[in-house]
Scaffold this motif. Structure first.
Motif, PDB file in Angstrom:
ATOM      1  N   SER A   1     -23.490  60.348   1.189  1.00 48.12           N
ATOM      2  CA  SER A   1     -22.405  61.191   1.719  1.00 48.12           C
ATOM      3  C   SER A   1     -22.158  60.910   3.198  1.00 48.12           C
ATOM      4  O   SER A   1     -21.009  60.899   3.652  1.00 48.12           O
ATOM      5  CB  SER A   1     -22.737  62.680   1.517  1.00 48.12           C
ATOM      6  N   GLN A   2     -23.219  60.667   3.969  1.00 46.88           N
ATOM      7  CA  GLN A   2     -23.047  60.345   5.400  1.00 46.88           C
ATOM      8  C   GLN A   2     -22.353  58.991   5.555  1.00 46.88           C
ATOM      9  O   GLN A   2     -21.439  58.833   6.370  1.00 46.88           O
ATOM     10  CB  GLN A   2     -24.398  60.336   6.117  1.00 46.88           C
ATOM     11  N   PHE A   3     -22.793  58.012   4.766  1.00 48.60           N
ATOM     12  CA  PHE A   3     -22.184  56.686   4.852  1.00 48.60           C
ATOM     13  C   PHE A   3     -20.690  56.741   4.547  1.00 48.60           C
ATOM     14  O   PHE A   3     -19.864  56.178   5.285  1.00 48.60           O
ATOM     15  CB  PHE A   3     -22.886  55.728   3.876  1.00 48.60           C
ATOM     16  N   LEU A   4     -20.314  57.424   3.454  1.00 47.44           N
ATOM     17  CA  LEU A   4     -18.905  57.498   3.083  1.00 47.44           C
ATOM     18  C   LEU A   4     -18.078  58.247   4.121  1.00 47.44           C
ATOM     19  O   LEU A   4     -16.938  57.850   4.432  1.00 47.44           O
ATOM     20  CB  LEU A   4     -18.764  58.173   1.707  1.00 47.44           C
ATOM     21  N   ALA A   5     -18.645  59.330   4.665  1.00 48.37           N
ATOM     22  CA  ALA A   5     -17.914  60.102   5.680  1.00 48.37           C
ATOM     23  C   ALA A   5     -17.732  59.287   6.954  1.00 48.37           C
ATOM     24  O   ALA A   5     -16.648  59.293   7.553  1.00 48.37           O
ATOM     25  CB  ALA A   5     -18.661  61.405   5.983  1.00 48.37           C
ATOM     26  N   TRP A   6     -18.765  58.575   7.393  1.00 50.00           N
ATOM     27  CA  TRP A   6     -18.656  57.737   8.590  1.00 50.00           C
ATOM     28  C   TRP A   6     -17.663  56.608   8.363  1.00 50.00           C
ATOM     29  O   TRP A   6     -16.847  56.292   9.231  1.00 50.00           O
ATOM     30  CB  TRP A   6     -20.027  57.149   8.948  1.00 50.00           C
ATOM     31  N   PHE A   7     -17.757  56.000   7.203  1.00 52.60           N
ATOM     32  CA  PHE A   7     -16.870  54.876   6.865  1.00 52.60           C
ATOM     33  C   PHE A   7     -15.409  55.330   6.895  1.00 52.60           C
ATOM     34  O   PHE A   7     -14.527  54.621   7.404  1.00 52.60           O
ATOM     35  CB  PHE A   7     -17.242  54.352   5.481  1.00 52.60           C
ATOM     36  N   LYS A   8     -15.156  56.525   6.366  1.00 59.32           N
ATOM     37  CA  LYS A   8     -13.787  57.044   6.342  1.00 59.32           C
ATOM     38  C   LYS A   8     -13.322  57.410   7.745  1.00 59.32           C
ATOM     39  O   LYS A   8     -12.186  57.102   8.132  1.00 59.32           O
ATOM     40  CB  LYS A   8     -13.717  58.267   5.414  1.00 59.32           C
ATOM     41  N   TRP A   9     -14.164  58.064   8.540  1.00 54.26           N
ATOM     42  CA  TRP A   9     -13.764  58.522   9.886  1.00 54.26           C
ATOM     43  C   TRP A   9     -13.399  57.355  10.788  1.00 54.26           C
ATOM     44  O   TRP A   9     -12.463  57.436  11.579  1.00 54.26           O
ATOM     45  CB  TRP A   9     -14.905  59.332  10.508  1.00 54.26           C
ATOM     46  N   THR A  10     -14.132  56.259  10.662  1.00 55.26           N
ATOM     47  CA  THR A  10     -13.868  55.105  11.526  1.00 55.26           C
ATOM     48  C   THR A  10     -12.572  54.381  11.162  1.00 55.26           C
ATOM     49  O   THR A  10     -12.082  53.552  11.944  1.00 55.26           O
ATOM     50  CB  THR A  10     -15.013  54.074  11.434  1.00 55.26           C
ATOM     51  N   ASN A  11     -12.021  54.672   9.990  1.00 55.54           N
ATOM     52  CA  ASN A  11     -10.833  53.972   9.463  1.00 55.54           C
ATOM     53  C   ASN A  11     -11.138  52.534   9.057  1.00 55.54           C
ATOM     54  O   ASN A  11     -10.211  51.758   8.787  1.00 55.54           O
ATOM     55  CB  ASN A  11      -9.668  53.984  10.470  1.00 55.54           C
ATOM     56  N   LEU A  12     -12.407  52.172   8.991  1.00 52.19           N
ATOM     57  CA  LEU A  12     -12.768  50.818   8.561  1.00 52.19           C
ATOM     58  C   LEU A  12     -12.309  50.556   7.127  1.00 52.19           C
ATOM     59  O   LEU A  12     -11.811  49.472   6.815  1.00 52.19           O
ATOM     60  CB  LEU A  12     -14.285  50.610   8.658  1.00 52.19           C
ATOM     61  N   GLY A  13     -12.503  51.546   6.267  1.00 48.69           N
ATOM     62  CA  GLY A  13     -12.123  51.372   4.877  1.00 48.69           C
ATOM     63  C   GLY A  13     -10.634  51.115   4.731  1.00 48.69           C
ATOM     64  O   GLY A  13     -10.211  50.207   4.006  1.00 48.69           O
TER      65      GLY A  13
END
Length: 496
Positions: free
Chosen positions: A342-354
């Motif tokens: 859950s932390q990985f997905l939230a960080w990945f989304k917040w950074t806009n990298l995805g």
């Protein structure tokens, strides 16, 4: 074959625990987002026309986000609440003995010439009991094969591959659907904040796949694996005990209760003005489909409780609640893993990298003209290779979904189609990876019947099934796409 499996085993053993792997990936996301933000990485979403910029986690805003959202990321992780609710109910049915009795009755009463087919079909539906299906069906299948004069080693392997290679196909909605759909929904939010993939969104495809794979599995076992194994010459005696009168009475009560439950649902939905219908009176989408988790939980809880009372395993409410508690305890490793994911997905989304990767990847796909069926086939191949080394389907999908779901959405594919393609690779490779804990479980059961059975023996018996399922299931998905069939009620293949 032995050398190849040894290489795979050594490579897989070098991977860290999935929890540690996702923590490492969190660090990677932070560093990559910092470097890309320094270089001004940006892109324009072709669907919204909005320009997005990569945000750095190694910044004041990033630090505040990481610290203040820690608990929220976990609590709001889509599969978390759903899997807890479902397993509370299924835990009662499983520990009361209902799942095991249903499996035993369905397989034992099958005609001899349909034994293999029924084991496959039951194995694919047994995931309502999660991984407990392996422990029940492997020895049960071995004993049933021996009872009808067939090789019990082949029977054990049949039970193993029915559950393992057919893990993502079923006539029923299982915890697998709940977990995968939650992860897919989270990944799809990168492109569309209103996107929602329900546990039912692959149902037509996986239900038809269960029938197809049962036929394919039967042919491979009876035409390839069984002739290769030969007759059983060991001296292990048969120990197959049919269920007694008490269990039979309990199953009859469960049958009537299931019919009554279904009738109540039909009566509740039938009126045109039913609150379970949508505003136009339709069922797709509707509150009924959004309530599938609650309905399934009530269904399994009711049937499990009725069976438990009938066979004497539930004498008071304390017993049933104890079963719920035990089922949650078994979920502990999954809940711990969910925290890191859950932390990985939230960080990945917040950074806009995805979103940036999805936009860049979609531009490359558009420029190359590589889309549609060829793109799906390439995705299945990549996922298959990864699945051999990452035995946790939820962990692998959590890794792949944030990249491939948005990317393939931007070239017009439904998130549910990407998820359906992933299920093929995740399922077919389960039985050939020595990193799977149930590979060792099946090997141990085989050694009960023949002491000299090793990894090579099991691999030789499971590899034909794995390859057969991968080829047949992939071809089936290609057929499904070319014909343009819906994946589930109201769920097409491509975005409108």
């Amino acid at each position: 074959m032995q050398r190849l499996l040894n290489v795979i085993e050594r490579a897989g053993n070098r991977l860290p625990h999935p929890f540690i792997l996702f923590l490492i990936l969190c660090v990677v996301v932070a560093v990559v987002s910092w470097l890309m933000a320094l270089n001004g990485a940006a892109g324009v979403n072709p669907k919204t026309g909005k320009e997005i910029f990569v945000q750095s986690l190694i910044s004041g805003d990033g630090l505040v986000f990481a610290l203040t959202s820690l608990a929220k990321n976990y609590i709001n992780f889509p599969p978390l609440g759903v899997i807890l609710v479902i397993m509370l109910a299924i835990g009662v049915a499983d520990r009361a003995g209902l799942i095991a009795s249903l499996m035993q009755v369905s397989v034992m009463k099958a005609p001899r010439h349909l034994t293999t087919f029924v084991i496959f079909l039951v194995g694919m539906c047994s995931h309502v009991a999660s991984d407990a299906a392996y422990i029940v069906l492997i020895p049960l299948s071995a004993m049933i094969f021996q009872a009808v004069g067939r090789n019990p080693l082949v029977g054990a392997v049949t039970g193993y591959v029915a559950v393992g290679a057919g893990y993502d196909a079923s006539l029923l909605i299982t915890p697998v659907d709940v977990i995968l759909s939650g992860i897919t929904t989270s990944a799809a939010h990168t492109i569309d904040a209103k996107a929602y993939v329900s546990p039912l969104d692959n149902y037509y495809f996986i239900a038809c796949s269960a029938l197809l794979l049962s036929i394919v599995g039967t042919l491979v076992i009876e035409r390839i694996v069984e002739p290769m194994a030969g007759k059983y010459t060991g001296d292990v005696a048969l120990d197959l005990q049919p269920i007694g009168e008490v269990e039979t009475r309990g199953l009859k009560r469960v049958g009537w209760a299931a019919l009554a439950f279904a009738a109540v649902i039909v009566v509740a939905v039938l009126p045109a003005g039913s609150p379970l219908r949508n505003e136009t009176g339709g069922l797709v989408p509707s509150p009924l489909l959004e309530s599938v988790v609650a309905i399934l939980a009530a269904f399994f809880l009711l049937l499990g409780w009725i069976y438990g009372v009938a066979v004497g395993k539930i004498k008071s409410a304390r017993d049933g609640i104890g079963f719920m508690t035990d089922s949650v305890k078994e979920l502990a490793p999954t809940l711990v893993l969910f925290f890191a994911i859950s932390q990985f997905l939230a960080w990945f989304k917040w950074t806009n990298l995805g979103e940036w990767i999805a936009i860049s990847g979609s531009h490359l796909l558009d420029a190359s003209g590589f889309g549609g069926t060829p793109l799906v086939l390439a995705f299945i191949l990549l996922a298959t290779i990864m699945s051999i080394f990452i035995t946790s389907g939820s962990a692998q999908w959590s890794l792949m979904a944030p990249i491939f779901v948005p990317m393939m959405m931007l070239v017009g594919m439904e998130p549910a189609l990407v998820q359906a393609a992933f299920r093929i690779s995740d399922s077919a490779t389960n039985v050939i990876s020595p990193m799977s804990p149930y590979f060792a479980v099946c090997l141990a059961f085989l050694q009960r019947y023949r002491k000299d059975v090793g990894i090579g023996t099991l691999a030789a018996m499971t590899l034909p099934i794995s390859v057969g399922f991968l080829v047949a299931w992939t071809a089936f998905l290609v057929f499904w796409i070319e014909v343009g069939l819906p994946l589930a009620p109201g769920v097409g293949l491509f975005l409108k």
